[in-house]
Write an enzyme that holds these catalytic residues in place. Sequence first.
Site, PDB file in Angstrom:
ATOM      1  N   LYS A  28       0.844  -1.207   0.000  1.00 33.30           N
ATOM      2  CA  LYS A  28       0.000   0.000   0.000  1.00 33.30           C
ATOM      3  C   LYS A  28       0.876   1.253   0.000  1.00 33.30           C
ATOM      4  O   LYS A  28       0.624   2.201  -0.749  1.00 33.30           O
ATOM      5  CB  LYS A  28      -0.951  -0.028   1.206  1.00 33.30           C
ATOM      6  CG  LYS A  28      -2.048  -1.083   1.057  1.00 33.30           C
ATOM      7  CD  LYS A  28      -2.838  -1.373   2.341  1.00 33.30           C
ATOM      8  CE  LYS A  28      -3.772  -2.561   2.100  1.00 33.30           C
ATOM      9  NZ  LYS A  28      -4.504  -2.999   3.309  1.00 33.30           N
ATOM     10  N   GLN A  42      -4.561  -1.538   9.625  1.00 32.23           N
ATOM     11  CA  GLN A  42      -4.528  -2.899   9.060  1.00 32.23           C
ATOM     12  C   GLN A  42      -5.102  -3.909  10.064  1.00 32.23           C
ATOM     13  O   GLN A  42      -4.748  -3.908  11.245  1.00 32.23           O
ATOM     14  CB  GLN A  42      -3.074  -3.260   8.699  1.00 32.23           C
ATOM     15  CG  GLN A  42      -2.924  -4.566   7.947  1.00 32.23           C
ATOM     16  CD  GLN A  42      -3.527  -4.552   6.530  1.00 32.23           C
ATOM     17  OE1 GLN A  42      -3.631  -3.509   5.896  1.00 32.23           O
ATOM     18  NE2 GLN A  42      -3.935  -5.709   6.053  1.00 32.23           N
ATOM     19  N   ASP A  96     -11.297   2.561   4.003  1.00 38.72           N
ATOM     20  CA  ASP A  96     -11.580   1.121   3.996  1.00 38.72           C
ATOM     21  C   ASP A  96     -13.079   0.855   3.808  1.00 38.72           C
ATOM     22  O   ASP A  96     -13.472  -0.253   3.457  1.00 38.72           O
ATOM     23  CB  ASP A  96     -11.177   0.515   5.362  1.00 38.72           C
ATOM     24  CG  ASP A  96      -9.895  -0.294   5.286  1.00 38.72           C
ATOM     25  OD1 ASP A  96      -9.594  -0.838   4.209  1.00 38.72           O
ATOM     26  OD2 ASP A  96      -9.217  -0.388   6.313  1.00 38.72           O
TER      27      ASP A  96
HETATM   28  N1  GUN Z   1      -6.877  -6.934   6.400  1.00 35.83           N
HETATM   29  C1  GUN Z   1      -7.180  -7.701   5.313  1.00 35.83           C
HETATM   30  N2  GUN Z   1      -7.802  -6.974   4.364  1.00 35.83           N
HETATM   31  C2  GUN Z   1      -7.891  -5.715   4.857  1.00 35.83           C
HETATM   32  C3  GUN Z   1      -8.413  -4.501   4.325  1.00 35.83           C
HETATM   33  O1  GUN Z   1      -8.963  -4.432   3.211  1.00 35.83           O
HETATM   34  N3  GUN Z   1      -8.296  -3.409   5.133  1.00 35.83           N
HETATM   35  C4  GUN Z   1      -7.737  -3.471   6.380  1.00 35.83           C
HETATM   36  N4  GUN Z   1      -7.684  -2.349   7.099  1.00 35.83           N
HETATM   37  N5  GUN Z   1      -7.232  -4.584   6.886  1.00 35.83           N
HETATM   38  C5  GUN Z   1      -7.310  -5.690   6.129  1.00 35.83           C
END
Ligand code: GUN
Length: 290
Positions: free
Chosen positions: A52, A96, A119
Amino acid sequence: MVELISGTEISKKIQAELKDETAQLRTRGITPGLATILVGEDEASKVYIGQKVKTCERLGITSFHHKLPQDVKEADLLKLIDTLNKDSKVHGILCQLPLPKHIKADNVLLAISPDKDVDGFHLLNMGRLLSKKSMKEIEQEKMYLPCTPHGIIQLLRRSNVNIAGAEAVIVGRSNIVGKPAALLLMAENATVTICHSNTRDIGEVTRRADILVAAIGKPKFVTADMVKDGVVVIDVGVNRLPEGLCGDVDFDKVKEKAKAITPVPGGVGPMTIAMLMLNTVKASKKLSGC
Ligand code: GUN
């Protein structure tokens, strides 16, 4: 001959569009900014956050990364989120998941300002999605769609898969993927069924699918006898086995029956990141009054 739906290729196109857009925004004094928070040492999460951060750099989005120790107090994490909510250079905030057990993820997701919730996990944004009936309504609302489900829709649309009227079956009922994917596919006029660990004779349900979304987190769970000829398969799973990464679908066997299928890696994963970047650019415009 099966078509391989390449999330890598489709996400490259979306990223190129976003790079142009951030260049335009910069001429108006707007630089989109994404704050990422990683708690602890989960190896998979480190990889996802690294991807990311790197993608932000490539697209002209400023990345503000915060790494917190495994034993950080929930109150300290909430304090950081409060600071980021107030920081005008930060347009999007992503914490995350999963978080360590002593931290309540629900509290953390609720603490992120709904306007910076790139998100799409805040209850307000989830509720907004639940309350909309059509894609047109959803797109007019300028809301943040959860990245993986939105990525799935973009993969299907950009591969010219007919969604309206299709039987879509989702294997998995998580808040992050299964449930919102069902809402989006319904908004696209598919007939949607969600299966899960308690579904009786799951194969009988999955064999009805024109579009099958596998998001159950079990390696190679969907086998060839569970799909009909001509199915379009979207594999959301990322499972780490000693022999390497694999999805929730038994790819080698299922591809012999499918019309189209996503690979793992290189399918849904890159689309999740592209949709996160899309939401961050959207947030920068929304928060700058564009
Ligand atoms: N963990 C696995 N997929 C995601 C996601 O799309 N966003 C976040 N914040 N954590 C994750």
